[in-house]
Write a protein that holds these residues in place. Structure first.
Motif, PDB file in Angstrom:
ATOM      1  N   GLY A 223       0.804  -1.220  -0.068  1.00  0.00           N
ATOM      2  CA  GLY A 223      -0.018   0.025  -0.102  1.00  0.00           C
ATOM      3  C   GLY A 223       0.750   1.139   0.196  1.00  0.00           C
ATOM      4  N   GLY A 224       0.201   2.459  -0.105  1.00  0.00           N
ATOM      5  CA  GLY A 224       0.695   3.619  -0.076  1.00  0.00           C
ATOM      6  C   GLY A 224       1.633   4.111  -1.388  1.00  0.00           C
ATOM      7  N   GLN A 225       1.690   3.318  -2.366  1.00  0.00           N
ATOM      8  CA  GLN A 225       2.348   3.861  -3.732  1.00  0.00           C
ATOM      9  C   GLN A 225       1.586   4.370  -4.754  1.00  0.00           C
ATOM     10  OE1 GLN A 225       4.962   0.172  -4.814  1.00  0.00           O
ATOM     11  NE2 GLN A 225       3.246  -0.932  -3.868  1.00  0.00           N
ATOM     12  N   VAL A 226       2.444   5.116  -5.372  1.00  0.00           N
ATOM     13  CA  VAL A 226       1.766   6.018  -6.476  1.00  0.00           C
ATOM     14  C   VAL A 226       2.869   5.676  -7.419  1.00  0.00           C
ATOM     15  CG1 VAL A 226       1.290   7.989  -7.635  1.00  0.00           C
ATOM     16  CG2 VAL A 226       0.658   7.808  -5.092  1.00  0.00           C
ATOM     17  N   ILE A 227       2.485   4.933  -8.597  1.00  0.00           N
ATOM     18  CA  ILE A 227       3.455   4.591  -9.699  1.00  0.00           C
ATOM     19  C   ILE A 227       3.025   4.997 -10.736  1.00  0.00           C
ATOM     20  CG2 ILE A 227       4.286   2.743 -10.640  1.00  0.00           C
ATOM     21  CD1 ILE A 227       3.391   0.753  -8.419  1.00  0.00           C
ATOM     22  N   GLY A 228       4.036   5.700 -11.466  1.00  0.00           N
ATOM     23  CA  GLY A 228       3.616   6.638 -12.655  1.00  0.00           C
ATOM     24  C   GLY A 228       3.431   7.938 -12.406  1.00  0.00           C
ATOM     25  N   ARG A 229       3.481   8.843 -13.318  1.00  0.00           N
ATOM     26  CA  ARG A 229       3.118  10.317 -13.275  1.00  0.00           C
ATOM     27  C   ARG A 229       2.958  10.747 -14.789  1.00  0.00           C
ATOM     28  NH1 ARG A 229       6.178  14.821 -13.116  1.00  0.00           N
ATOM     29  NH2 ARG A 229       8.322  13.718 -12.910  1.00  0.00           N
ATOM     30  N   THR A 230       1.813  11.764 -14.822  1.00  0.00           N
ATOM     31  CA  THR A 230       1.798  12.418 -15.928  1.00  0.00           C
ATOM     32  C   THR A 230       2.382  13.550 -15.978  1.00  0.00           C
ATOM     33  OG1 THR A 230      -0.400  13.296 -15.069  1.00  0.00           O
ATOM     34  CG2 THR A 230      -0.671  11.219 -16.329  1.00  0.00           C
ATOM     35  N   SER A 231       2.498  14.384 -17.106  1.00  0.00           N
ATOM     36  CA  SER A 231       2.808  15.681 -17.156  1.00  0.00           C
ATOM     37  C   SER A 231       2.066  16.667 -16.245  1.00  0.00           C
ATOM     38  CB  SER A 231       2.910  15.985 -18.655  1.00  0.00           C
ATOM     39  OG  SER A 231       1.847  16.120 -19.079  1.00  0.00           O
ATOM     40  N   ASP A 232       2.529  17.674 -15.958  1.00  0.00           N
ATOM     41  CA  ASP A 232       1.649  18.655 -15.552  1.00  0.00           C
ATOM     42  C   ASP A 232       0.454  19.019 -15.728  1.00  0.00           C
ATOM     43  OD1 ASP A 232       3.596  18.972 -13.385  1.00  0.00           O
ATOM     44  OD2 ASP A 232       4.457  20.424 -14.146  1.00  0.00           O
ATOM     45  N   ASP A 233       0.243  19.139 -17.327  1.00  0.00           N
ATOM     46  CA  ASP A 233      -1.012  19.471 -17.883  1.00  0.00           C
ATOM     47  C   ASP A 233      -1.776  18.045 -18.213  1.00  0.00           C
ATOM     48  OD1 ASP A 233       0.375  18.077 -20.139  1.00  0.00           O
ATOM     49  OD2 ASP A 233       0.009  19.811 -21.484  1.00  0.00           O
ATOM     50  N   GLY A 234      -1.368  16.990 -17.680  1.00  0.00           N
ATOM     51  CA  GLY A 234      -1.954  15.784 -17.940  1.00  0.00           C
ATOM     52  C   GLY A 234      -2.370  15.131 -19.322  1.00  0.00           C
ATOM     53  N   SER A 235      -1.338  15.734 -20.091  1.00  0.00           N
ATOM     54  CA  SER A 235      -1.473  15.145 -21.444  1.00  0.00           C
ATOM     55  C   SER A 235      -0.537  13.878 -21.720  1.00  0.00           C
ATOM     56  CB  SER A 235      -1.124  16.261 -22.358  1.00  0.00           C
ATOM     57  OG  SER A 235       0.324  16.700 -22.175  1.00  0.00           O
ATOM     58  N   GLY A 236       0.386  13.719 -21.071  1.00  0.00           N
ATOM     59  CA  GLY A 236       1.194  12.440 -21.339  1.00  0.00           C
ATOM     60  C   GLY A 236       1.700  11.974 -20.108  1.00  0.00           C
ATOM     61  N   ILE A 237       2.347  10.801 -20.402  1.00  0.00           N
ATOM     62  CA  ILE A 237       3.042  10.133 -19.277  1.00  0.00           C
ATOM     63  C   ILE A 237       4.396  10.393 -19.235  1.00  0.00           C
ATOM     64  CG2 ILE A 237       3.577   7.793 -18.335  1.00  0.00           C
ATOM     65  CD1 ILE A 237       1.066   6.856 -19.767  1.00  0.00           C
TER      66      ILE A 237
END
Length: 151
Positions: free
Chosen positions: A106-120
């Protein structure tokens, strides 16, 4: 759990887990917020959040969460920009999923999008990767083809 159909479905799911049922699906439709996104999501969340939270809490309190994988996801994401109708459209390039229980750390965040949410931008996870993680939690070999007795 709340008095919505989704909340009651989560309560039933908990009872089915307690009875030993091995696969349960609870659905909530109508997430196509192509217009009036903010108002609609607020209403949808009032139905989904209590049921989902109560399900997780009850499974944990009953000692069932470690052996029960709970997956919360849709089939694709939503556009990072609001359309002219005040809504968000289909966006398969990025979406979120929640996995808990079943041995998942638990407690994991895996991956992140760009600040504008348009891409990984970080740690892209493909759908096959996600399903392999689900299989791993269920102790199913994703590389093995399993045939039913009917073929």
């Amino acid at each position: 759990y709340g008095d919505s159909a989704f909340g009651q479905g989560c309560l039933l799911a908990r009872r089915l887990v307690e009875a030993g049922v091995t696969f349960i699906e609870v659905r909530h439709g109508n997430w196509d917020t192509h217009e009036d996104n903010f108002e609609r999501v607020a209403g949808l969340s009032q139905e989904v959040d209590p049921g989902f939270a109560a399900l997780i809490a009850d499974l944990k309190d009953r000692g069932l969460l470690e052996t029960t994988l709970v997956v919360w996801m849709g089939e694709f994401g939503r556009t990072p920009r609001i359309n002219p109708r005040g809504g968000r459209d289909h966006y398969p390039r990025a979406f979120s999923a929640v996995l808990t229980g079943g041995g998942v750390k638990g407690g994991q965040v895996i991956g992140r999008t760009s600040d504008d949410g348009s891409g990984i931008e970080e740690s892209p996870i493909t759908v096959p990767d996600l399903f392999c993680s689900i299989c791993h939690s269920l102790r199913v070999d994703p590389a093995k083809e399993n045939m039913s007795p009917l073929g």
